[in-house]
Design a protein around this motif. Structure first.
Motif, PDB file in Angstrom:
ATOM      1  N   LEU A 191      13.967   6.751  -7.988  1.00 24.07           N
ATOM      2  CA  LEU A 191      13.162   6.509  -6.784  1.00 24.07           C
ATOM      3  C   LEU A 191      12.195   7.665  -6.546  1.00 24.07           C
ATOM      4  O   LEU A 191      11.025   7.461  -6.199  1.00 24.07           O
ATOM      5  N   ILE A 192      12.688   8.883  -6.737  1.00 23.56           N
ATOM      6  CA  ILE A 192      11.839  10.054  -6.526  1.00 23.56           C
ATOM      7  C   ILE A 192      10.828  10.195  -7.666  1.00 23.56           C
ATOM      8  O   ILE A 192       9.682  10.613  -7.457  1.00 23.56           O
ATOM      9  N   GLU A 193      11.245   9.836  -8.873  1.00 20.76           N
ATOM     10  CA  GLU A 193      10.306   9.852  -9.988  1.00 20.76           C
ATOM     11  C   GLU A 193       9.165   8.868  -9.735  1.00 20.76           C
ATOM     12  O   GLU A 193       7.994   9.158 -10.037  1.00 20.76           O
ATOM     13  N   ASN A 194       9.482   7.703  -9.169  1.00 20.57           N
ATOM     14  CA  ASN A 194       8.447   6.729  -8.825  1.00 20.57           C
ATOM     15  C   ASN A 194       7.505   7.279  -7.764  1.00 20.57           C
ATOM     16  O   ASN A 194       6.277   7.092  -7.840  1.00 20.57           O
ATOM     17  N   LEU A 195       8.083   7.955  -6.763  1.00 25.65           N
ATOM     18  CA  LEU A 195       7.260   8.531  -5.702  1.00 25.65           C
ATOM     19  C   LEU A 195       6.322   9.597  -6.260  1.00 25.65           C
ATOM     20  O   LEU A 195       5.133   9.651  -5.911  1.00 25.65           O
ATOM     21  N   ILE A 196       6.843  10.434  -7.146  1.00 29.37           N
ATOM     22  CA  ILE A 196       6.012  11.479  -7.752  1.00 29.37           C
ATOM     23  C   ILE A 196       4.898  10.863  -8.590  1.00 29.37           C
ATOM     24  O   ILE A 196       3.738  11.313  -8.545  1.00 29.37           O
TER      25      ILE A 196
ATOM     26  N   LYS B 280       0.845  -1.192   0.000  1.00 28.98           N
ATOM     27  CA  LYS B 280       0.000   0.000   0.000  1.00 28.98           C
ATOM     28  C   LYS B 280       0.889   1.254   0.000  1.00 28.98           C
ATOM     29  O   LYS B 280       1.586   1.525  -0.945  1.00 28.98           O
ATOM     30  N   ASN B 281       0.881   2.015   1.108  1.00 31.34           N
ATOM     31  CA  ASN B 281       1.630   3.279   1.154  1.00 31.34           C
ATOM     32  C   ASN B 281       2.961   3.157   1.887  1.00 31.34           C
ATOM     33  O   ASN B 281       3.655   4.164   2.070  1.00 31.34           O
ATOM     34  N   ILE B 282       3.337   1.939   2.276  1.00 32.28           N
ATOM     35  CA  ILE B 282       4.515   1.755   3.127  1.00 32.28           C
ATOM     36  C   ILE B 282       5.732   1.281   2.329  1.00 32.28           C
ATOM     37  O   ILE B 282       5.614   0.416   1.455  1.00 32.28           O
ATOM     38  N   PHE B 283       6.906   1.838   2.635  1.00 38.12           N
ATOM     39  CA  PHE B 283       8.190   1.321   2.149  1.00 38.12           C
ATOM     40  C   PHE B 283       9.151   1.434   3.321  1.00 38.12           C
ATOM     41  O   PHE B 283       9.616   2.528   3.661  1.00 38.12           O
ATOM     42  N   ALA B 284       9.439   0.299   3.993  1.00 36.51           N
ATOM     43  CA  ALA B 284      10.180   0.361   5.241  1.00 36.51           C
ATOM     44  C   ALA B 284      11.074  -0.856   5.417  1.00 36.51           C
ATOM     45  O   ALA B 284      10.639  -1.991   5.208  1.00 36.51           O
ATOM     46  N   GLY B 285      12.318  -0.611   5.797  1.00 34.69           N
ATOM     47  CA  GLY B 285      13.247  -1.708   6.037  1.00 34.69           C
ATOM     48  C   GLY B 285      14.555  -1.207   6.618  1.00 34.69           C
ATOM     49  O   GLY B 285      14.777  -0.001   6.772  1.00 34.69           O
TER      50      GLY B 285
ATOM     51  N   GLU C  30       1.010  11.473  -8.102  1.00 33.01           N
ATOM     52  CA  GLU C  30       0.197  11.978  -9.208  1.00 33.01           C
ATOM     53  C   GLU C  30      -1.013  11.087  -9.470  1.00 33.01           C
ATOM     54  O   GLU C  30      -2.133  11.577  -9.658  1.00 33.01           O
ATOM     55  N   ARG C  31      -0.791   9.785  -9.462  1.00 37.00           N
ATOM     56  CA  ARG C  31      -1.898   8.851  -9.679  1.00 37.00           C
ATOM     57  C   ARG C  31      -2.931   9.003  -8.569  1.00 37.00           C
ATOM     58  O   ARG C  31      -4.136   9.004  -8.814  1.00 37.00           O
ATOM     59  N   LYS C  32      -2.436   9.112  -7.334  1.00 37.07           N
ATOM     60  CA  LYS C  32      -3.330   9.229  -6.194  1.00 37.07           C
ATOM     61  C   LYS C  32      -4.160  10.527  -6.263  1.00 37.07           C
ATOM     62  O   LYS C  32      -5.343  10.535  -5.942  1.00 37.07           O
ATOM     63  N   SER C  33      -3.520  11.614  -6.722  1.00 41.27           N
ATOM     64  CA  SER C  33      -4.238  12.892  -6.770  1.00 41.27           C
ATOM     65  C   SER C  33      -5.273  12.929  -7.883  1.00 41.27           C
ATOM     66  O   SER C  33      -6.192  13.751  -7.859  1.00 41.27           O
ATOM     67  N   ASN C  34      -5.092  12.040  -8.865  1.00 46.10           N
ATOM     68  CA  ASN C  34      -6.028  12.004  -9.995  1.00 46.10           C
ATOM     69  C   ASN C  34      -7.174  11.019  -9.813  1.00 46.10           C
ATOM     70  O   ASN C  34      -8.050  10.902 -10.677  1.00 46.10           O
ATOM     71  N   VAL C  35      -7.127  10.279  -8.711  1.00 43.69           N
ATOM     72  CA  VAL C  35      -8.176   9.295  -8.470  1.00 43.69           C
ATOM     73  C   VAL C  35      -9.469  10.006  -8.067  1.00 43.69           C
ATOM     74  O   VAL C  35      -9.454  10.907  -7.241  1.00 43.69           O
TER      75      VAL C  35
END
Length: 454
Positions: free
Chosen positions: A440-445, A423-428, A449-454
């Motif tokens: 990595l930052i491009e993936n985060l953006i 889901k929204n977690i990336f932890a290790g 972006e996808r989330k804001s367009n939902v």
């Protein structure tokens, strides 16, 4: 471009850890500041604490020059470019990690401080204890190097300095300076290196600088001139605007006594991609900052602040309820996200609760060293089959290390699964380095972006 001839640069290294590199480096920074020089400071390797000391004394940021993350054969030119992009002073001083030739275990001097000096094209000063002077020559014969001068540490007050000069000359080395033994020139070690710098560091470094100034041959520093033709690209983030999102997103970045391990380059990369960095304290703040789009929990020492962190209920709840925004946590931040985590005595405390498991203290370093990580599926930070270089350095372990990615040691001697990503977690436990891994930052953006367009 060709740097002006009055620019100086050199490395401070040693034959092994614990030889006094950090103290000598701090002394040199302080001495040249007294002379009116502006000093740009660096540290080879993935060290967090030494850079804090550098910044305390220099009053300016210290840059990690990591020869694994930006290995010349892997990222051609990037290590040198990173050095020159951050060279803004009259002089550059680089402190080498561990011994001069220490790098990836079993692979010669790969990813060592020596590789950094060769890649940039600068010489190294070797710091050695008085009882090491007869072995320096043999040590340097192991590999090619850029060492011509030596600073001798812990010299007895009645020692004949001419004997040191004579013994070093047998190996074609020159004595640059020396420091008499003083039990006050000491910084306590801790399980992850040195203690974080306190107020007493200024008094120690001032005294050390006074003594070192009396013995240094300052004429030798004139030989550390940089006159290198280096085409330094002005960095521009790839497709940085991505639907005009510059400065659209606020990233809550944990930074306090418990969470202080991060690379200055990480902040720079995030800002280059338009993120507004909003620092907050899981220790002292009651809630997350308002109107944030993501949370970043950096590494640190949460095990030293278990009472404060676990009793800050409003912050624990604030993070636990942030289920609609990405939460990225590395090492100490990952420990904090567990349902429970231990202190150094093995006593258990409440954590955020987003990682279903317990982080617990062990008696030795766990999965220590450089690694390459490959993602098994898509997440907020990585996509399937993408790879990044990282490192782990911790005495803690978890009942739930995650299976999202596969880690392989740099020398390919061990491998394991790691990281919780869902889901929204990336932890290790693996630490994240962004320079050279801007995707990595491009993936985060893209996720935001996808989330804001939902």
């Amino acid at each position: 471009m060709i740097l002006p001839k009055d620019k100086k640069a050199f490395m401070v290294s040693a034959m092994k850890s614990g030889s006094g590199k950090t103290l000598i480096t701090l002394g040199l920074i302080n001495i040249f500041k007294r002379k009116g020089k502006t000093v740009s400071i660096y540290k080879t390797g993935p060290d967090y604490i030494d850079t804090m000391y550098h910044e305390k004394i220099a009053g300016s940021p210290s840059t990690n020059l990591d020869p694994f993350f930006l290995e010349p054969e892997y990222r051609p030119g990037e290590l040198k470019n990173l050095f020159f992009r951050n060279f803004t002073g009259d002089m550059a001083i680089i402190e080498g990690a561990m011994g001069l030739f220490d790098g990836v275990y079993g692979e010669g001097k790969r990813c060592s401080a020596c590789i950094v000096s060769e890649e940039i094209g600068i010489d190294a000063i070797l710091v050695v204890d008085i009882d090491e002077i007869d072995t320096v020559g043999e040590y340097l014969k192991k590999f090619s190097h850029r060492v011509k001068t030596v600073i001798v540490n812990k010299v007895p007050i009645d020692y004949d300095i001419s004997v040191i000069r004579e013994r070093l000359s047998e190996s074609d080395l020159t004595l640059m300076g020396f420091l008499y033994y003083n039990e006050n020139y000491h910084m306590e070690s801790r399980h992850l290196g040195l203690n974080e710098p306190g107020k007493d560091i200024f008094k120690i470094v001032d005294k050390l600088s006074d003594e070192l100034s009396k013995t240094l041959d300052f004429k030798l520093f004139e030989k550390f001139t940089l006159n290198i033709d280096c085409n330094i690209p002005s960095y521009k983030a790839k497709d940085v605007t991505l639907n005009n999102i510059m400065s659209k997103y606020r990233l809550a970045f944990a930074f306090d006594e418990a969470f202080s391990f991060t690379y200055n380059e990480n902040i720079k990369v995030l800002e280059e991609y338009g993120f507004e960095i909003v620092k907050f304290s899981p220790l002292h703040d009651k809630n997350l900052p308002k109107n944030i789009s993501a949370i970043w929990l950096s590494g640190g020492y949460p095990e030293l602040y278990t009472n404060e962190l676990s009793s800050n209920f409003s912050m624990l709840e604030s993070i636990a309820k942030a289920k609609d925004i990405p939460i990225i946590a590395e090492c100490g931040g990952f420990i904090y996200l567990h349902k429970n985590f231990e202190d150094n005595n093995g006593e258990s405390f409440r954590g955020v609760g987003l990682i279903d498991g317990k982080a617990f203290k062990t008696k030795k370093l766990v999965r220590f060293g450089y690694i390459e990580i490959e993602a098994k599926s898509d997440s907020v930070l990585m996509k399937k089959n993408q790879k990044i270089r990282s490192h782990e350095f911790h005495y803690f372990d978890s009942t739930n290390n995650g299976e999202y990615a596969h880690a392989l040691k740099a020398n390919k001697s061990k491998e394991w699964d790691c990281i919780n990503a869902y889901k929204n977690i990336f932890a290790g436990f693996p630490h994240i380095y962004l320079r050279g891994y801007e995707f990595l930052i491009e993936n985060l953006i893209e996720y935001l972006e996808r989330k804001s367009n939902v």
